[in-house]
Write a protein that holds these residues in place. Structure first.
Motif, PDB file in Angstrom:
ATOM      1  N   VAL A 122       3.893  -4.131  -8.746  1.00  0.00           N
ATOM      2  CA  VAL A 122       4.145  -2.689  -8.720  1.00  0.00           C
ATOM      3  C   VAL A 122       3.101  -2.026  -9.595  1.00  0.00           C
ATOM      4  O   VAL A 122       2.889  -2.437 -10.742  1.00  0.00           O
ATOM      5  N   VAL A 123       2.412  -1.021  -9.054  1.00  0.00           N
ATOM      6  CA  VAL A 123       1.422  -0.272  -9.830  1.00  0.00           C
ATOM      7  C   VAL A 123       1.666   1.223  -9.649  1.00  0.00           C
ATOM      8  O   VAL A 123       2.199   1.650  -8.625  1.00  0.00           O
ATOM      9  N   SER A 124       1.284   1.990 -10.670  1.00  0.00           N
ATOM     10  CA  SER A 124       1.317   3.442 -10.577  1.00  0.00           C
ATOM     11  C   SER A 124      -0.118   3.940 -10.591  1.00  0.00           C
ATOM     12  O   SER A 124      -0.939   3.474 -11.392  1.00  0.00           O
ATOM     13  N   VAL A 131      -5.239   5.028 -17.743  1.00  0.00           N
ATOM     14  CA  VAL A 131      -5.185   3.621 -17.348  1.00  0.00           C
ATOM     15  C   VAL A 131      -4.551   2.797 -18.467  1.00  0.00           C
ATOM     16  O   VAL A 131      -4.910   2.932 -19.635  1.00  0.00           O
ATOM     17  N   ASP A 132      -3.584   1.986 -18.105  1.00  0.00           N
ATOM     18  CA  ASP A 132      -2.881   1.131 -19.061  1.00  0.00           C
ATOM     19  C   ASP A 132      -2.416  -0.095 -18.276  1.00  0.00           C
ATOM     20  O   ASP A 132      -1.367  -0.078 -17.635  1.00  0.00           O
ATOM     21  N   LEU A 133      -3.221  -1.144 -18.310  1.00  0.00           N
ATOM     22  CA  LEU A 133      -2.928  -2.321 -17.483  1.00  0.00           C
ATOM     23  C   LEU A 133      -1.652  -3.028 -17.911  1.00  0.00           C
ATOM     24  O   LEU A 133      -0.999  -3.665 -17.087  1.00  0.00           O
ATOM     25  N   GLU A 134      -1.264  -2.892 -19.181  1.00  0.00           N
ATOM     26  CA  GLU A 134      -0.005  -3.504 -19.619  1.00  0.00           C
ATOM     27  C   GLU A 134       1.189  -2.829 -18.950  1.00  0.00           C
ATOM     28  O   GLU A 134       2.222  -3.446 -18.746  1.00  0.00           O
ATOM     29  N   ARG A 135       1.045  -1.552 -18.620  1.00  0.00           N
ATOM     30  CA  ARG A 135       2.120  -0.816 -17.945  1.00  0.00           C
ATOM     31  C   ARG A 135       1.892  -0.753 -16.434  1.00  0.00           C
ATOM     32  O   ARG A 135       2.612  -0.055 -15.733  1.00  0.00           O
ATOM     33  N   ASN A 136       0.853  -1.425 -15.941  1.00  0.00           N
ATOM     34  CA  ASN A 136       0.485  -1.412 -14.517  1.00  0.00           C
ATOM     35  C   ASN A 136       0.102  -0.021 -14.034  1.00  0.00           C
ATOM     36  O   ASN A 136       0.386   0.356 -12.905  1.00  0.00           O
ATOM     37  N   HIS A 137      -0.561   0.735 -14.897  1.00  0.00           N
ATOM     38  CA  HIS A 137      -1.100   2.047 -14.531  1.00  0.00           C
ATOM     39  C   HIS A 137      -2.573   1.856 -14.192  1.00  0.00           C
ATOM     40  O   HIS A 137      -3.364   1.498 -15.066  1.00  0.00           O
ATOM     41  N   ILE A 138      -2.918   2.082 -12.929  1.00  0.00           N
ATOM     42  CA  ILE A 138      -4.298   1.883 -12.483  1.00  0.00           C
ATOM     43  C   ILE A 138      -4.922   3.226 -12.121  1.00  0.00           C
ATOM     44  O   ILE A 138      -4.234   4.156 -11.712  1.00  0.00           O
ATOM     45  N   SER A 139      -6.227   3.309 -12.256  1.00  0.00           N
ATOM     46  CA  SER A 139      -6.948   4.537 -11.946  1.00  0.00           C
ATOM     47  C   SER A 139      -7.027   4.753 -10.440  1.00  0.00           C
ATOM     48  O   SER A 139      -7.187   3.800  -9.675  1.00  0.00           O
ATOM     49  N   TRP A 140      -6.959   6.009 -10.052  1.00  0.00           N
ATOM     50  CA  TRP A 140      -7.076   6.346  -8.632  1.00  0.00           C
ATOM     51  C   TRP A 140      -8.475   6.066  -8.097  1.00  0.00           C
ATOM     52  O   TRP A 140      -8.665   5.971  -6.881  1.00  0.00           O
ATOM     53  N   VAL A 141      -9.485   5.883  -8.981  1.00  0.00           N
ATOM     54  CA  VAL A 141     -10.833   5.566  -8.523  1.00  0.00           C
ATOM     55  C   VAL A 141     -11.152   4.081  -8.644  1.00  0.00           C
ATOM     56  O   VAL A 141     -12.262   3.663  -8.327  1.00  0.00           O
ATOM     57  N   SER A 142     -10.181   3.281  -9.098  1.00  0.00           N
ATOM     58  CA  SER A 142     -10.396   1.834  -9.159  1.00  0.00           C
ATOM     59  C   SER A 142     -10.369   1.277  -7.734  1.00  0.00           C
ATOM     60  O   SER A 142      -9.839   1.917  -6.818  1.00  0.00           O
ATOM     61  N   PRO A 143     -10.936   0.084  -7.524  1.00  0.00           N
ATOM     62  CA  PRO A 143     -10.903  -0.491  -6.173  1.00  0.00           C
ATOM     63  C   PRO A 143      -9.487  -0.590  -5.595  1.00  0.00           C
ATOM     64  O   PRO A 143      -9.251  -0.227  -4.446  1.00  0.00           O
ATOM     65  N   LEU A 144      -8.525  -1.053  -6.405  1.00  0.00           N
ATOM     66  CA  LEU A 144      -7.149  -1.165  -5.910  1.00  0.00           C
ATOM     67  C   LEU A 144      -6.546   0.215  -5.667  1.00  0.00           C
ATOM     68  O   LEU A 144      -5.879   0.444  -4.659  1.00  0.00           O
ATOM     69  N   GLY A 145      -6.790   1.144  -6.590  1.00  0.00           N
ATOM     70  CA  GLY A 145      -6.279   2.508  -6.421  1.00  0.00           C
ATOM     71  C   GLY A 145      -6.785   3.146  -5.138  1.00  0.00           C
ATOM     72  O   GLY A 145      -6.016   3.730  -4.374  1.00  0.00           O
ATOM     73  N   ARG A 146      -8.080   3.003  -4.883  1.00  0.00           N
ATOM     74  CA  ARG A 146      -8.662   3.577  -3.656  1.00  0.00           C
ATOM     75  C   ARG A 146      -8.106   2.881  -2.403  1.00  0.00           C
ATOM     76  O   ARG A 146      -7.878   3.519  -1.389  1.00  0.00           O
ATOM     77  N   ALA A 147      -7.917   1.564  -2.500  1.00  0.00           N
ATOM     78  CA  ALA A 147      -7.407   0.815  -1.347  1.00  0.00           C
ATOM     79  C   ALA A 147      -5.981   1.228  -0.991  1.00  0.00           C
ATOM     80  O   ALA A 147      -5.609   1.273   0.180  1.00  0.00           O
ATOM     81  N   LEU A 148      -5.187   1.545  -2.011  1.00  0.00           N
ATOM     82  CA  LEU A 148      -3.788   1.906  -1.772  1.00  0.00           C
ATOM     83  C   LEU A 148      -3.611   3.360  -1.321  1.00  0.00           C
ATOM     84  O   LEU A 148      -2.571   3.703  -0.756  1.00  0.00           O
TER      85      LEU A 148
END
Length: 198
Positions: A122-124, A131-148
């Motif tokens: 689960v990511v937000s 961005v806070d990877l410990e809380r699974n907060h990913i950037s909207w411009v990250s590869p995963l963020g853009r893919a989702l």
């Protein structure tokens, strides 16, 4: 499953260009940090520099040299935060949504997906300042963020990651409050002024 498609990550937008999407709590954190620097940290360091300047030769005065360097760092951070705050485009994940904005992943979405190996995650999707990877907060411009982005439950995607393609299936897209870690004053933030007799 409704459809399969491939998303290739695009290069991140250069800092300072485009919109600075951010959640309300993320913006609050930037404002609190700037306020702390302006009202507490900077005045404390200015006092140390003034005290150190009165102690003779500045070229060999470690307190003075360190204080001036710290002042430059604080001023640079204040300028950075001010630019980020001015460019902020606040998006509230809890705001009412309709149509596709309720079921598709956009900025502020919390997405549950499963990998090809069966691992659920689960990511937000948040702003670059949150961005806070410990809380699974990913950037909207990250590869995963853009893919989702723009996916909905049942969509299959191929994420082209540095270690090779990853196959993901979106299970759920929801919008809820995203708890961004609030700004906390650094330990000993004003200790720098203690111990100096003025």
């Amino acid at each position: 499953m409704r459809k399969g498609f491939t998303r290739r990550p695009q290069a991140e937008e250069p800092a300072g260009h485009g919109k600075n999407y951010i959640t309300p709590s993320g913006l609050d954190r930037l404002k609190h940090e700037r306020h702390f620097l302006l009202t507490r940290e900077r005045p404390a360091v200015v006092q140390v520099v003034a005290w150190a300047a009165g102690n003779g030769d500045r070229s060999e005065n470690a307190d003075y040299q360190y204080g001036k360097r710290r002042l430059r760092q604080i001023d640079a951070r204040i300028r950075f935060l001010t630019k980020r705050i001015e460019a902020a485009e606040v998006v509230d994940p809890e705001a009412p949504r309709s149509g596709l904005r309720m079921v598709k992943a956009f900025f502020g979405a919390t997405v549950r997906y499963v990998t090809a190996t069966g691992e659920e995650r689960v990511v937000s999707i948040v702003g670059t300042d949150e961005v806070d990877l410990e809380r699974n907060h990913i950037s909207w411009v990250s590869p995963l963020g853009r893919a989702l982005m723009k996916t909905a439950a049942g969509d299959e995607i191929v994420l082209h990651a540095p270690r090779g393609p990853e196959y993901l299936t979106v299970l759920e897209v929801r919008y809820e409050r995203i708890a961004v870690e609030p700004f906390r004053e650094p330990l000993g933030a004003e200790v720098s002024t203690n111990g100096h007799d003025r």
